[in-house]
Design a protein around this motif. Sequence first.
Motif, PDB file in Angstrom:
ATOM      1  N   ALA A 138     -21.671   4.852  27.898  1.00 53.56           N
ATOM      2  CA  ALA A 138     -21.965   4.323  29.116  1.00 53.56           C
ATOM      3  C   ALA A 138     -20.347   4.254  29.942  1.00 53.56           C
ATOM      4  O   ALA A 138     -20.484   4.441  31.239  1.00 53.56           O
ATOM      5  N   LEU A 139     -19.365   3.959  29.074  1.00 54.40           N
ATOM      6  CA  LEU A 139     -18.094   3.761  29.717  1.00 54.40           C
ATOM      7  C   LEU A 139     -17.550   4.852  30.189  1.00 54.40           C
ATOM      8  O   LEU A 139     -16.584   5.224  31.301  1.00 54.40           O
ATOM      9  N   VAL A 140     -17.681   5.868  29.301  1.00 56.31           N
ATOM     10  CA  VAL A 140     -17.274   7.358  29.649  1.00 56.31           C
ATOM     11  C   VAL A 140     -17.859   7.835  30.902  1.00 56.31           C
ATOM     12  O   VAL A 140     -17.301   8.325  31.987  1.00 56.31           O
ATOM     13  N   GLU A 141     -19.125   7.641  31.014  1.00 53.48           N
ATOM     14  CA  GLU A 141     -19.992   8.090  32.274  1.00 53.48           C
ATOM     15  C   GLU A 141     -19.450   7.362  33.497  1.00 53.48           C
ATOM     16  O   GLU A 141     -19.151   8.011  34.523  1.00 53.48           O
ATOM     17  N   LEU A 142     -19.100   6.009  33.128  1.00 47.68           N
ATOM     18  CA  LEU A 142     -18.599   5.217  34.320  1.00 47.68           C
ATOM     19  C   LEU A 142     -17.262   5.979  34.731  1.00 47.68           C
ATOM     20  O   LEU A 142     -16.951   6.021  35.995  1.00 47.68           O
ATOM     21  N   CYS A 143     -16.494   6.037  33.983  1.00 46.57           N
ATOM     22  CA  CYS A 143     -15.160   6.733  34.215  1.00 46.57           C
ATOM     23  C   CYS A 143     -15.148   8.031  34.791  1.00 46.57           C
ATOM     24  O   CYS A 143     -14.337   8.310  35.731  1.00 46.57           O
ATOM     25  N   ARG A 144     -15.897   8.936  34.548  1.00 40.06           N
ATOM     26  CA  ARG A 144     -16.266  10.151  35.136  1.00 40.06           C
ATOM     27  C   ARG A 144     -16.980   9.799  36.511  1.00 40.06           C
ATOM     28  O   ARG A 144     -16.379  10.351  37.532  1.00 40.06           O
ATOM     29  N   ARG A 145     -17.710   8.922  36.752  1.00 33.62           N
ATOM     30  CA  ARG A 145     -18.421   8.808  37.991  1.00 33.62           C
ATOM     31  C   ARG A 145     -17.364   7.920  39.146  1.00 33.62           C
ATOM     32  O   ARG A 145     -17.279   8.480  40.169  1.00 33.62           O
ATOM     33  N   MET A 146     -16.431   7.188  38.714  1.00 33.14           N
ATOM     34  CA  MET A 146     -15.556   6.754  39.191  1.00 33.14           C
ATOM     35  C   MET A 146     -14.290   7.712  39.693  1.00 33.14           C
ATOM     36  O   MET A 146     -13.260   7.451  40.340  1.00 33.14           O
ATOM     37  N   GLN A 147     -14.287   8.852  38.836  1.00 31.20           N
ATOM     38  CA  GLN A 147     -13.160  10.023  39.058  1.00 31.20           C
ATOM     39  C   GLN A 147     -11.986   9.318  38.577  1.00 31.20           C
ATOM     40  O   GLN A 147     -10.879   9.700  39.212  1.00 31.20           O
ATOM     41  N   LEU A 148     -11.769   8.789  37.417  1.00 31.39           N
ATOM     42  CA  LEU A 148     -10.699   8.119  36.963  1.00 31.39           C
ATOM     43  C   LEU A 148      -9.852   8.891  35.855  1.00 31.39           C
ATOM     44  O   LEU A 148     -10.724   9.701  35.173  1.00 31.39           O
ATOM     45  N   SER A 149      -8.953   8.677  35.647  1.00 32.87           N
ATOM     46  CA  SER A 149      -8.153   9.682  34.607  1.00 32.87           C
ATOM     47  C   SER A 149      -8.708   9.252  33.011  1.00 32.87           C
ATOM     48  O   SER A 149      -8.877  10.336  32.173  1.00 32.87           O
ATOM     49  N   SER A 150      -8.935   8.045  32.927  1.00 33.42           N
ATOM     50  CA  SER A 150      -9.251   7.681  31.435  1.00 33.42           C
ATOM     51  C   SER A 150      -9.570   6.298  31.287  1.00 33.42           C
ATOM     52  O   SER A 150      -9.799   5.379  32.339  1.00 33.42           O
ATOM     53  N   VAL A 151      -9.998   5.814  29.934  1.00 38.76           N
ATOM     54  CA  VAL A 151     -10.558   4.597  29.586  1.00 38.76           C
ATOM     55  C   VAL A 151      -9.916   4.261  28.057  1.00 38.76           C
ATOM     56  O   VAL A 151     -10.110   5.134  27.396  1.00 38.76           O
ATOM     57  N   HIS A 152      -9.500   3.146  28.160  1.00 39.81           N
ATOM     58  CA  HIS A 152      -8.648   2.828  26.858  1.00 39.81           C
ATOM     59  C   HIS A 152      -9.186   1.313  26.263  1.00 39.81           C
ATOM     60  O   HIS A 152      -9.340   0.332  27.170  1.00 39.81           O
ATOM     61  N   ALA A 153      -9.586   1.259  25.027  1.00 35.47           N
ATOM     62  CA  ALA A 153      -9.986   0.107  24.500  1.00 35.47           C
ATOM     63  C   ALA A 153      -8.826  -0.251  23.435  1.00 35.47           C
ATOM     64  O   ALA A 153      -8.649   0.328  22.381  1.00 35.47           O
ATOM     65  N   THR A 154      -8.061  -1.451  23.747  1.00 31.33           N
ATOM     66  CA  THR A 154      -6.749  -1.602  23.047  1.00 31.33           C
ATOM     67  C   THR A 154      -7.021  -2.686  22.270  1.00 31.33           C
ATOM     68  O   THR A 154      -7.557  -3.885  22.640  1.00 31.33           O
ATOM     69  N   PHE A 155      -6.285  -2.758  21.018  1.00 30.09           N
ATOM     70  CA  PHE A 155      -6.749  -3.816  20.008  1.00 30.09           C
ATOM     71  C   PHE A 155      -7.987  -4.262  19.748  1.00 30.09           C
ATOM     72  O   PHE A 155      -8.453  -5.423  19.679  1.00 30.09           O
ATOM     73  N   CYS A 156      -8.792  -3.068  19.427  1.00 29.83           N
ATOM     74  CA  CYS A 156     -10.200  -3.112  19.454  1.00 29.83           C
ATOM     75  C   CYS A 156     -10.289  -3.633  17.733  1.00 29.83           C
ATOM     76  O   CYS A 156      -9.543  -3.498  17.111  1.00 29.83           O
ATOM     77  N   THR A 157     -11.527  -3.553  17.091  1.00 34.21           N
ATOM     78  CA  THR A 157     -11.638  -4.030  15.820  1.00 34.21           C
ATOM     79  C   THR A 157     -11.801  -2.614  15.333  1.00 34.21           C
ATOM     80  O   THR A 157     -11.960  -1.676  16.049  1.00 34.21           O
ATOM     81  N   GLU A 158     -11.533  -2.645  13.958  1.00 35.43           N
ATOM     82  CA  GLU A 158     -11.674  -1.298  13.111  1.00 35.43           C
ATOM     83  C   GLU A 158     -12.873  -0.607  13.204  1.00 35.43           C
ATOM     84  O   GLU A 158     -13.091   0.634  13.349  1.00 35.43           O
ATOM     85  N   GLN A 159     -14.089  -1.442  13.332  1.00 39.09           N
ATOM     86  CA  GLN A 159     -15.533  -0.908  13.398  1.00 39.09           C
ATOM     87  C   GLN A 159     -15.864  -0.189  14.715  1.00 39.09           C
ATOM     88  O   GLN A 159     -16.166   0.746  14.748  1.00 39.09           O
ATOM     89  N   GLU A 160     -15.131  -0.745  15.728  1.00 42.55           N
ATOM     90  CA  GLU A 160     -15.399  -0.298  16.988  1.00 42.55           C
ATOM     91  C   GLU A 160     -14.488   1.058  17.049  1.00 42.55           C
ATOM     92  O   GLU A 160     -14.949   2.013  17.631  1.00 42.55           O
ATOM     93  N   TRP A 161     -13.387   0.964  16.700  1.00 45.84           N
ATOM     94  CA  TRP A 161     -12.629   2.188  16.452  1.00 45.84           C
ATOM     95  C   TRP A 161     -13.079   3.373  15.665  1.00 45.84           C
ATOM     96  O   TRP A 161     -13.031   4.462  16.239  1.00 45.84           O
ATOM     97  N   HIS A 162     -13.922   3.308  14.637  1.00 44.03           N
ATOM     98  CA  HIS A 162     -14.733   4.241  13.941  1.00 44.03           C
ATOM     99  C   HIS A 162     -15.455   4.746  14.569  1.00 44.03           C
ATOM    100  O   HIS A 162     -15.822   6.015  14.803  1.00 44.03           O
ATOM    101  N   ALA A 163     -16.353   3.612  15.404  1.00 41.37           N
ATOM    102  CA  ALA A 163     -17.603   4.195  16.172  1.00 41.37           C
ATOM    103  C   ALA A 163     -17.158   5.171  17.465  1.00 41.37           C
ATOM    104  O   ALA A 163     -17.905   5.909  17.731  1.00 41.37           O
ATOM    105  N   LEU A 164     -16.321   4.525  18.017  1.00 41.50           N
ATOM    106  CA  LEU A 164     -15.803   5.226  19.162  1.00 41.50           C
ATOM    107  C   LEU A 164     -15.165   6.380  18.853  1.00 41.50           C
ATOM    108  O   LEU A 164     -15.281   7.595  19.438  1.00 41.50           O
ATOM    109  N   GLY A 165     -14.360   6.667  17.691  1.00 40.26           N
ATOM    110  CA  GLY A 165     -13.821   7.869  17.271  1.00 40.26           C
ATOM    111  C   GLY A 165     -15.021   8.948  16.870  1.00 40.26           C
ATOM    112  O   GLY A 165     -14.672   9.836  17.268  1.00 40.26           O
TER     113      GLY A 165
END
Length: 387
Positions: A138-165
């Motif tokens: 959903a956040l990737v689609e938001l980024c695309r729709r807003m025509q932005l360069s990128s979206v970054h989740a910093t200092f996330c949990t390891e579980q989030e890191w694996h799932a997003l990866g």
Amino acid sequence: MTPSQTSSPVNLDLHRNISGIPAADWDACAGDGNPFVSHAFLSALEDSGSASERTGWAPCHAALRDAAGGLAAVAPIYAKSHSFGEYVFDSGWAQAFEKAGGDYYPKLQIAVPFSPVPGPRLLRRADAGVDVENMGQALVELCRRMQLSSVHATFCTEQEWHALGASGWLQRLGIQFHWHNDGYRSFDDFLAALSSRKRKAMRRERRDANASGLTFLTLTGPEIRSRHWDAFYRFYRHTVDRKWGHAYLSREFFTLLSERLGDKVVLMMAEHDGKPVAGALNLIGGDTLYGRNWGCESEWPFLHFELCYYRAIDYAIARGLKRVEAGAQGEHKIQRGYLPQRTYSAHWIADAGLSAAVKDYLIHERRAVEQDIDALAELSPFRREVP
């Protein structure tokens, strides 16, 4: 750029202010384990003007709603016009993209402003049935729709890191230094786990710090008065002006923090002849003491180590907390019992060329970070078991 409210097939909308989301609803998603993602902390940043469009941190918090309109998940998101205050450095990516004719800013940052504190970033109500992958998409689609360069989740949990990866986000590793409570009954009990040489050095540092004619205070909740915050703000500004030259946090932020987080705020101060000369700000989570800002007005032997590291360990042991997280950087922390730990961030970049280049860079960087962690672990002050 400050986005207005929008919608998507997954019922994602955005809020220019966290005040647009009721605190109880936000915290039902955030939980109570990490104070930095609480409505209280984030609203103190916004209401004090510390995180705002003026400072380059324009709030655009995401709210994911279920079919009945109930809040299922949230994420603290900011439209960033620069890369300052993040502690995960991507300015090189921005420069490369802009040299190639692209616009890296604004970008979307899923983060806690000015706080290199690991914790959840995609905050989901336990019974909502929302997974990290769905939120990431959903956040990737938001980024695309807003025509932005990128979206970054910093200092996330390891579980989030694996799932997003697994969802195609780029994965980055970093290093911090944390102290772990191995069931210690006292500071001396902790010292007994160290090698003889390190134990003696630490005792000497504590002795010298406490023989300097200073009085140490540990204040929480209503014990922290306006005069304490006035002094601490001076220390904070002194440190920031000396290192970076720009203070994001306003004086009002500390008042609001104290009012809204109450006993979760721990202010450790040193006084000389009744005058405050140094301070260290900490927050209490579910099982962790988080060290944040520190500053002092003059030089005292080993004061930084005593106020920021040793007294934090004392506090954690006395209250049965599992960890002390003392913030970003600082290999000197290893010799004080704070060992290297991985930190995680995930990045989605719209431009295929830039994404491929960053992906290749991060493969090499992750390998180097793992090697650094192994090397730093060899510097541990703890006694080694003889085979």
